[in-house]
Write a protein that holds these residues in place. Sequence first.
Motif, mmCIF file in Angstrom:
data_model
loop_
_atom_site.group_PDB
_atom_site.id
_atom_site.type_symbol
_atom_site.label_atom_id
_atom_site.label_comp_id
_atom_site.label_asym_id
_atom_site.label_seq_id
_atom_site.Cartn_x
_atom_site.Cartn_y
_atom_site.Cartn_z
ATOM 1 N N UNK A 265 72.758 12.244 -5.691
ATOM 2 C CA UNK A 265 71.777 13.156 -6.284
ATOM 3 C C UNK A 265 72.400 14.531 -6.508
ATOM 4 N N UNK B 274 65.852 11.764 -3.005
ATOM 5 C CA UNK B 274 67.045 10.929 -2.795
ATOM 6 C C UNK B 274 67.177 10.546 -1.325
ATOM 7 N N UNK B 275 66.965 11.528 -0.457
ATOM 8 C CA UNK B 275 67.046 11.260 0.979
ATOM 9 C C UNK B 275 66.004 10.254 1.418
ATOM 10 N N UNK C 9 70.395 5.835 9.945
ATOM 11 C CA UNK C 9 69.579 6.611 8.997
ATOM 12 C C UNK C 9 70.466 7.593 8.227
ATOM 13 N N UNK D 299 72.594 5.927 5.676
ATOM 14 C CA UNK D 299 71.879 5.462 4.484
ATOM 15 C C UNK D 299 71.457 6.632 3.604
ATOM 16 N N UNK D 300 71.052 7.732 4.235
ATOM 17 C CA UNK D 300 70.565 8.886 3.470
ATOM 18 C C UNK D 300 71.723 9.584 2.749
ATOM 19 N N UNK E 261 65.202 2.644 2.353
ATOM 20 C CA UNK E 261 66.019 1.428 2.316
ATOM 21 C C UNK E 261 66.283 0.945 3.743
ATOM 22 N N UNK F 216 64.674 7.956 -0.400
ATOM 23 C CA UNK F 216 65.050 6.618 -0.882
ATOM 24 C C UNK F 216 65.982 5.956 0.137
ATOM 25 N N UNK F 217 66.998 6.711 0.567
ATOM 26 C CA UNK F 217 67.936 6.173 1.553
ATOM 27 C C UNK F 217 67.221 5.773 2.831
ATOM 28 N N UNK F 218 66.334 6.641 3.278
ATOM 29 C CA UNK F 218 65.599 6.384 4.509
ATOM 30 C C UNK F 218 64.714 5.149 4.350
ATOM 31 N N UNK G 295 75.450 0.064 2.699
ATOM 32 C CA UNK G 295 74.879 1.062 3.600
ATOM 33 C C UNK G 295 75.169 0.750 5.063
ATOM 34 N N UNK H 277 72.898 8.577 -0.914
ATOM 35 C CA UNK H 277 71.883 8.918 -1.923
ATOM 36 C C UNK H 277 71.874 10.425 -2.172
ATOM 37 N N UNK H 278 71.975 11.200 -1.071
ATOM 38 C CA UNK H 278 72.044 12.655 -1.213
ATOM 39 C C UNK H 278 73.269 13.059 -2.026
#
Lengths: 164, 246
Positions: A71, B44-45, A60, A63-64, B51, B47-49, A40, A67-68
């Motif tokens: 998903x 999901x977002x 941010x 990192x987001x 982390x 989770x990333x945030x 990340x 995952x987005x």
Amino acid sequence: MDLRQQPNRLAAAWPWISTLARLGLAAVFLIAGGLKVTDLAASARAVNAYDLMSYDTAKVIGAVQPFLEIALGLLLLIGIATRLSAIIAAVLMVIFIAGIISAWARGLQIDCGCFSKGGELTGGRTAQYGLDILRDVGFLALAGILIWKPRSKFSLDSVLLGER
Amino acid sequence: MSKGNRGRDRSAAKRIVEQQNAAERRRRVTIWTSVGVVAVLVIAGLIGWGVVANQDNSTASTPSVAVDEGTAFAVGSGPVTVDIYEDFMCPICHEFEKQTGPTIAQMVTDKKVTVRYHPVSILDRASNGTKYSTRSAGAAAAAAVDGKFLEYHNVLFENQPAEGSDGLDDAKLIELGKSVGLGDSFATAVNDKTYDSWVTKSTETFASRGYNGTPTIVVNGKQVTGPNETLPTTEIFTQAVTAAAG
């Protein structure tokens, strides 16, 4: 081939075309997200390389985003609310394309970070923005097919709505 | 006859009701699957945030000798400050060291420049998961604490593993340290990965300063590159230092 039959055949082919588009787009997002999610910090640097936001914001977003992407890839893979998923995919593609165009216009020499953690480009490697944009436009077209004809085979939608 | 008509009416009505029910069902399915999609994406977002929010580098132990917000190791005492951001896995950094390293060493000897070496880890992905960039930079920090940064820095580049290989293992990193006179405290720091989290932190500082690639060479606060952001030649670098010296 009887001309009158053609529209029917095309109508019969659409769910299959949409299925390919859906699975293709799912693969794109799963691969893109999967490559980034393992690092990340690198993803944050890739976003930061676009020089569009502060590093803290890029961190941010960086990192987001993976995952987005994962998903969304999974949602497309199982085929749930396909039209909405495809609209979201299209919006993401438009954002990516805009980002690349903006980097290109400002003469930045960066890796787009589309399928890598990107960012660093030094020592004579040149950015291939044209190809990156072309590829993303292709993905946008896949999303377009799904927005237009969301009905596809092997999807949760078709199970829930009942095959017509 | 009228009986037959009524039958047809009834079946037509039944069909309409069925169609309405089916449409209503499809509408409900569409709404709920859409809600589901949005929920999955939001989670999901988050989770990333989460982390990122839970990353804590504040416990990173900064090497005692580090300068420039604890991100660099200084060599020399000249008036012009040269910042060099390098990743020990980066081939072009090695190229720069081979090409311009001797000139820089001479400038240090002549007390023209103070070189601040910033080891960073941006190529961790290029060592098959062994995180060679982080490990080697952490080892360099340990070498700096024991007073042998430059020697260790040079020996790391001389023994640079191929990009995409496993990199050098910790035993080899320690062995190279011994070859330049580093001892047990260095070996312990490498084995304990004492400075690895510091590497992560200083790499973030590097990125937050707006630098993307290695080597990044900065002379008195101004980044020096060749044409089209390529590696600067020794000539370009020397000119930048001369200009900065005034």
